[in-house]
Design an enzyme around this catalytic site. Structure first.
Site, short mmCIF file in Angstrom:
data_model
loop_
_atom_site.label_atom_id
_atom_site.label_comp_id
_atom_site.label_asym_id
_atom_site.label_seq_id
_atom_site.Cartn_x
_atom_site.Cartn_y
_atom_site.Cartn_z
N GLN A 109 7.67 -11.21 3.43
CA GLN A 109 6.59 -11.94 2.78
C GLN A 109 7.08 -12.49 1.44
O GLN A 109 7.64 -11.77 0.62
CB GLN A 109 5.37 -11.03 2.55
CG GLN A 109 4.15 -11.80 2.09
CD GLN A 109 2.96 -10.91 1.81
OE1 GLN A 109 2.96 -10.16 0.85
NE2 GLN A 109 1.93 -11.00 2.64
N TYR A 181 -4.71 -15.13 -5.06
CA TYR A 181 -3.41 -15.31 -5.69
C TYR A 181 -3.19 -16.81 -5.97
O TYR A 181 -4.04 -17.64 -5.69
CB TYR A 181 -2.30 -14.72 -4.82
CG TYR A 181 -2.26 -13.22 -4.85
CD1 TYR A 181 -1.75 -12.54 -5.95
CD2 TYR A 181 -2.74 -12.46 -3.79
CE1 TYR A 181 -1.71 -11.16 -6.00
CE2 TYR A 181 -2.72 -11.07 -3.82
CZ TYR A 181 -2.20 -10.43 -4.93
OH TYR A 181 -2.17 -9.05 -4.99
N CYS A 364 -5.92 8.04 6.67
CA CYS A 364 -6.04 7.40 5.35
C CYS A 364 -7.46 7.63 4.84
O CYS A 364 -8.43 7.52 5.59
CB CYS A 364 -5.76 5.91 5.47
SG CYS A 364 -6.20 4.95 4.01
N CYS A 367 -8.71 5.77 -0.41
CA CYS A 367 -8.93 6.16 -1.80
C CYS A 367 -8.16 5.29 -2.79
O CYS A 367 -8.53 5.21 -3.97
CB CYS A 367 -8.54 7.62 -2.00
SG CYS A 367 -6.76 7.94 -1.85
N ASN A 440 -13.67 22.48 -1.83
CA ASN A 440 -14.63 21.50 -2.36
C ASN A 440 -14.65 20.21 -1.57
O ASN A 440 -15.56 19.38 -1.77
CB ASN A 440 -14.32 21.21 -3.83
CG ASN A 440 -14.75 22.34 -4.74
OD1 ASN A 440 -15.72 23.04 -4.47
ND2 ASN A 440 -14.01 22.53 -5.83
#
Length: 664
Positions: A109, A181, A364, A367, A440
């Site tokens: 890219q 962009y 995934c 986050c 948690n």
């Protein structure tokens, strides 16, 4: 029996380039993967090879600059083929030969640059299609590019593509009429106010992008594949104002009709495939979808639209990690499914799908903590996979001496220690005082937009099962029991407890964990004390259920502000709270809690509010009492990991645990 997901593993083509399957690696910024010559360093090479090894059919690298001088970008931040072409060819050839050994193809890219989207300090030369403010800092003004500068960038694209071809890359992708962009800024009339051949009509606004593909084809040949990263729709309500999914708004950027017209012009100019998404830096959460998009596949409708109007392959990302969804999308909304973050968390995702080992795929969390949250001060990485970007130097190796390891606490840190120690060959016992593993993260995974947190817990349980870790639930350990067990190493991972503050024991006051777990009743009018991530996500979850929610935060902003968490997550969370009419009091302190009311001290004076339920979400404190009891007298090494050492986020719970376990 036929493979359920056989559709994903059939060959496909981009022009004359045949790809072994319909699974592609999405381009993600290769921050930290360039050497002094602008070539791919060894870390970057290993990173891409690992994804080829895992079964991905097409690797698309992250952005490589065609000319670092155009914006005077810091060197070397990302690879650049034009700094030292020969050095780039040497490194690229070495990498691509390894990628090709696995039957994968690889496209590089190439980027024109950032324009107004450049983060302050990332570049020294601030340019754009027209004079305008920087996306992040309005005091920075980007000047209009000259025609000579534009033409120079076009030449550098052709040169870069030539270097890419000589390096063994199977094609190039142009970055991008996408995400706001530089090339996208030229394409969007909201940003492009030029009156020359590169402004005005849609054809003129696309001239920069169409001249690029023509120049590349002229140098590399008509058959050399050139794909385009392309956003069909901008989702902009205004400058720095994104629009949420389902929200009614007036588009000021690129709307669908113009997006279709632009796509036709771009394909006619020579682009061989469109790598499709939506959004700009002003609606950044569309380009980098956080977990607050409840469902994956948010770009499918855009791919479906484009497939009706252009005759080139459509590549589609956007949380497509459900293989059933991916199979449905093939032929309907895309031709190739693209995976970004899922291939960070698990490079072997394609091979595990092929083998039907879905319960072994590390999920995934959306986050952004590792892949984008550290972009200003660290290389590309992943919150749940510490090996990303350092595959050969930070992997798990067998222990030279096998030991017995006792892990106390079954939260994320404890499970990661147990997993890594078992992989290294140690005999591991994990003791958890409750009847469930997860700590948690159990209440944290309750909201439906946190479903991937649940998947992570399930993945850990499956890993511990496969690795034969002895898991003892409903088991409380103390100093005496630890001594009796007599292990070679003790790891304490006892987590943290909610901070209650002065109102924690008041009548009718509950913790966020109690609210999420449903162990205490919740009324229709809820006031949450604490506007950190836990308080905000709990508030959003309750508001989505129809509750009347108010959040009170002592700081000037919620969730630590724009820099307290990855920006796209912060921005979407903030917008979602507003969309669901959650009232937010900032710089506000709770003075007293009465039976059905609470007194607040706001910047404008005291306010009395009625509330059926008050939820405390002011943070957590380390539960380190066991570690403190044993650390001095223990006859064997003792380690304290996770929240019981220092309360932090999921990434650091996993990373710290991984670091310790791989060295034991």
């Amino acid at each position: 029996m036929e493979n359920k997901y056989a559709k994903l593993f059939q060959p496909t083509n981009i022009g004359t380039l045949q790809i072994k399957n319909k699974m592609s690696m999405a381009p993600m910024g290769p921050i930290g993967f360039a050497d002094d010559n602008g070539a791919f360093n060894q870390k970057g090479q290993n990173y891409y090879v690992e994804r080829a090894k895992g079964g991905t059919g097409l690797i698309i690298t992250g952005i490589c600059s065609v000319d670092l001088d155009a914006e005077d970008m810091a060197k070397p931040v990302i690879p650049c083929p034009t700094i030292n072409p020969l050095a780039f060819i040497y490194a690229g050839t070495q990498m691509n030969e390894r990628i090709h050994a696995y039957g994968a193809k690889v496209i590089m890219q190439l980027t024109a640059g950032l324009g107004r989207s450049a983060m302050p300090g990332f570049v020294k030369k601030y340019i754009a299609p027209s004079d305008q403010e920087n996306r992040w800092d309005p005091s920075i003004i980007h000047r209009e590019m000259t025609v000579d500068e534009i033409q120079n960038v076009i030449k550098k694209f052709a040169m870069s593509a030539s270097v890419a071809k000589a390096s063994g890359f199977d094609g190039v992708e142009i970055h991008a009429v996408h995400e706001g962009y530089l090339l996208d800024q030229f394409a969007i009339s909201f940003f492009n106010k030029r009156t020359d051949a590169f402004g005005g009509s849609l054809e003129n606004r696309l001239r920069f992008s169409t001249e690029i593909v023509k120049a590349i084809k002229g140098v590399c040949g008509a058959d050399y594949p050139v794909t385009l990263r392309y956003s069909l729709k901008s989702f902009m309500k205004g400058l720095r104002q994104g629009a949420l999914p389902g929200e009614t708004f007036d588009e000021v950027g690129k709307d669908v009709d113009e997006g279709i017209a632009a796509a036709k012009l771009l394909v006619a100019a020579g682009y061989d495939a469109l790598n499709v998404d939506a959004g700009t830096y002003d609606s950044w959460y569309w380009n980098h979808p956080p977990m607050y998009f409840k469902d994956g596949g948010m770009y499918r409708e855009f791919g479906r639209i484009l497939k009706k109007h252009v005759n080139v392959p459509i590549i589609l990302a956007g949380r497509m990690d459900d293989p059933d969804m991916a199979c449905e999308a093939i032929g309907d909304s895309c031709d190739i499914v693209s995976y970004g973050r899922p291939l960070l968390t698990d490079p072997y995702y394609p091979e595990k799908v092929r083998q039907g080992r879905l319960d072994e795929i590390r999920p995934c969390l959306s986050c952004h903590e590792g892949c984008l949250g550290r972009i200003s001060h660290g290389p590309l990485c992943c919150a749940v996979n510490p090996e990303v970007g350092r595959e050969k130097i930070y992997g798990i190796e067998p222990a030279s001496k096998k030991k017995t390891v006792l892990v106390i606490g079954g939260g994320l840190a404890g499970m990661e220690v147990a997993r890594v120690c078992a992989l290294r060959g140690h005999m591991v016992t994990l003791c958890e005082k409750s009847h469930k593993l997860g700590g948690n993260l159990i209440p944290g995974s309750i909201p439906d937009f946190k479903s991937n947190d649940k998947k992570l817990l399930a993945w850990y349980e499956r890993q511990l099962e496969l690795l034969l870790v002895m898991v003892k639930k409903d088991t409380t350990m103390d100093k005496r029991k630890i001594a009796i067990q007599g292990d070679d190493i003790v790891v304490v991972a006892t987590g943290s407890q909610p901070i209650l503050g002065k109102f924690g024991h008041a009548r009718g006051v509950i913790t966020a964990s109690e609210a999420l777990l449903g162990t205490k009743p919740i009324g229709d009018t809820v006031l949450i004390i604490g506007g950190g991530l836990v308080g905000c996500e709990t508030g959003l979850w309750l508001a989505q259920q129809g509750k009347n929610v108010t959040i009170v935060e002592m700081s000037p902003d919620i969730a630590g502000g724009p820099h307290g968490m990855p920006f796209m997550n912060y921005d979407m969370l903030k917008d979602e709270l507003a969309y669901h009419q959650v009232k937010v009091y900032k710089s506000t302190k709770a003075l007293s809690v009465e039976k059905e009311s609470i007194i607040l001290k706001t910047p404008d004076g005291e306010v009395k509010m009625l509330a059926d339920t008050v939820i405390i979400a002011i943070g957590y404190k380390a539960e380190d009492s066991l570690y403190n009891q044993i650390k001095l007298d223990s006859k064997v090494p003792v380690y304290n990991v996770g929240d019981s050492r220092h309360v932090n986020n999921i990434m650091y719970a996993i990373w710290d645990a991984y670091e310790i376990a791989r060295e034991l």
